[in-house]
Scaffold this active site. Structure first.
Site, PDB file in Angstrom:
ATOM      1  N   ALA A  20       0.841  -1.280   0.134  1.00 13.09           N
ATOM      2  CA  ALA A  20       0.134  -0.149  -0.078  1.00 13.09           C
ATOM      3  C   ALA A  20       0.820   1.191   0.056  1.00 13.09           C
ATOM      4  CB  ALA A  20      -1.039  -0.195   1.119  1.00 13.09           C
ATOM      5  N   HIS A  86      -7.735  -8.080   5.916  1.00 14.73           N
ATOM      6  CA  HIS A  86      -6.693  -8.468   7.434  1.00 14.73           C
ATOM      7  C   HIS A  86      -7.598 -10.128   7.678  1.00 14.73           C
ATOM      8  CE1 HIS A  86      -5.704  -4.148   7.739  1.00 14.73           C
ATOM      9  NE2 HIS A  86      -5.567  -4.474   6.578  1.00 14.73           N
ATOM     10  N   LYS A 104      -4.625   0.042  10.765  1.00 16.23           N
ATOM     11  CA  LYS A 104      -5.735   0.117  11.432  1.00 16.23           C
ATOM     12  C   LYS A 104      -5.948   0.824  10.149  1.00 16.23           C
ATOM     13  CE  LYS A 104      -6.351   4.066   9.789  1.00 16.23           C
ATOM     14  NZ  LYS A 104      -7.101   4.776   8.670  1.00 16.23           N
ATOM     15  N   ASP A 184     -12.360   4.340   8.377  1.00 15.99           N
ATOM     16  CA  ASP A 184     -11.669   5.356   7.649  1.00 15.99           C
ATOM     17  C   ASP A 184     -10.104   6.477   8.714  1.00 15.99           C
ATOM     18  OD1 ASP A 184      -8.416   5.548   5.107  1.00 15.99           O
ATOM     19  OD2 ASP A 184      -9.690   7.182   5.249  1.00 15.99           O
TER      20      ASP A 184
END
Length: 331
Positions: A20, A86, A104, A184
Site C-alpha cells: 500500500a 485483514h 488500522k 478510515d
C-alpha cells in the site's frame, strides 16, 4: 550474558503483506530505520510491484502473501492490506507463528476482532493495531497537563478528522474491501475518545451519511459518554476540508491540538491551553510517531511481553465501531 542483553542483540525479522502507498510512506520506512528490526521481504500479488518495492527498501520480493508466510526467516509481519482482507491474512499469519502489526482498522467488526485476538492468544503471538498517533509525545503532554489539574476536571472531549474527497478509484469507496469513512477516519476519533475518557466509554448516538453511488459512508458523527457523565463529540469523513483536531474541555479550561492524528516527523506541534484569563501556546518537540510505534512493537515481540494490553485495546476499539453502526442504524 543476562536476558535483556541477549534480547538487545537480537533483531526482529519482519515481512510485509502488501505494498500500500501509505505503508510505503510511513510504516515501512520506520521498519527499515529501526535498529532492532530487519526488513526481510515484501509480498504482493503482483510480481512487478513486489520487486519495485523491494528494490526501494533493500529487501527480498515475494509473489503472493502465502509464500511470504511460509518463509522461516520471518518472525513478524506488517499487514497494510485493505480492511476486508485483514481477517484472513492476519489469521493465517498468526497460524504460521508470526507476530502481527496490522494497519488500522485491524478488522471490520467486533466478531472478527474476537476471533483474531483468540487466535493470537492461542498462538502466543503479539497482535497490535497500527494507531501511530498514540505514540506521539504531544498526547503524553496533554495527559500530563490533565493529570496536573491544568484544566480542572475533564468534562468533554471533541475529536475531528476529515479530508477532501478521494480519487474515484480509491479502495475506500469500495464496500467489498471495507471502505467507508468510519473505518478510515472515524476510528481515529473513537481511539482518541478511549485514550482520554478511558476504556468504559460507549456510544450514545451516531449518524452515518452513505453515498448512494458507492454504498459506503462518506461522513459521520458520534456522541459518546462514560459512566461518570463525561462526554465526547466525534466527527469524521472524506468530503470535508482538512481537519485533524482534538480538544479536551474541563471545569477550569481546555487543551487543544491541531494535528492530533497525523503529525509528520518534522512538525513541532502546538498545544493550546486556555483558562479563564489565560491563553498559552506551547510548541512541543517534534516526534516520529511511526518510529515510536515500530520500536514498541519490536520490543514487545522480542521480549514476548505485554501481549494482553494490545489485545484488550483491539477488542474495545472494534466494539466501539460496532456501536457506531448500531446507533446509526437505529436513527
Amino acid at each position: 550474558m543476562d536476558m535483556d542483553a541477549a534480547v538487545a542483540e537480537r533483531v526482529l525479522n519482519v515481512g510485509v503483506l502488501g505494498c500500500a502507498a501509505i505503508a510505503q510512506r510511513t510504516t515501512i520506512p520506520a521498519l527499515v530505520a529501526d535498529p532492532s528490526v530487519r526488513l526481510v521481504a515484501v509480498a504482493s500479488r503482483s510480481r512487478d510491484k513486489a520487486e519495485a518495492v523491494a528494490r526501494r527498501f533493500g529487501c527480498a520480493a515475494v509473489t503472493g502473501y502465502a509464500a511470504l508466510l511460509a518463509r522461516d526467516d520471518i518472525d513478524a509481519v506488517y499487514v497494510p492490506l485493505p480492511p476486508a482482507l485483514h481477517a484472513e491474512w492476519i489469521g493465517r499469519a498468526l497460524a504460521a507463528g508470526k507476530h502481527v502489526l496490522a494497519e488500522k482498522p485491524l478488522c471490520v467488526d467486533g466478531s472478527e476482532a474476537a476471533e483474531l485476538v483468540a487466535a493470537a492468544h492461542a498462538a502466543d503471538r503479539l497482535l497490535m493495531e497500527n494507531f501511530a498517533f498514540l505514540h506521539h509525545g504531544q498526547h503524553d503532554a496533554v495527559r500530563a497537563l490533565v493529570d496536573e489539574g491544568a484544566i480542572g476536571e475533564l468534562r468533554h472531549v471533541t475529536a475531528e478528522f476529515g479530508f477532501p474527497p478521494l480519487a474515484a478509484d480509491d479502495i475506500r469507496y469500495d464496500p467489498g474491501l471495507g471502505g467507508g469513512a468510519l473505518l478510515d477516519a472515524g476510528v481515529y476519533t473513537l481511539r482518541a475518545a478511549s485514550l482520554y475518557l478511558g476504556p468504559r466509554v460507549w456510544v450514545r448516538g451516531a449518524v452515518l451519511r452513505v453515498d448512494p453511488g458507492t454504498g459506503v459512508d462518506v461522513a459521520g458523527a458520534a456522541l459518546v459518554g462514560d459512566p461518570d457523565g463525561r462526554t465526547g463529540q466525534l466527527a469524521f469523513g472524506f468530503d470535508h476540508s482538512y481537519r485533524c483536531t482534538c480538544t479536551l474541555w474541563g471545569s477550569e479550561g481546555s487543551i487543544s491540538l491541531d494535528r492530533a492524528f497525523t503529525a509528520p516527523p518534522t512538525l513541532r506541534p502546538v498545544l493550546r491551553l486556555r483558562r479563564q484569563d489565560h491563553v498559552e501556546e506551547r510548541t512541543l518537540p517534534a516526534g516520529h510517531q511511526f518510529a515510536s510505534l515500530v520500536a514498541e512493537f519490536a520490543r514487545n515481540a522480542l521480549h514476548e511481553t505485554d501481549f494482553k494490553g494490545p489485545a484488550e485495546d483491539i477488542l474495545r476499539q472494534a466494539e466501539l465501531v460496532d456501536e457506531v453502526r448500531s446507533a446509526a442504524d437505529a436513527e
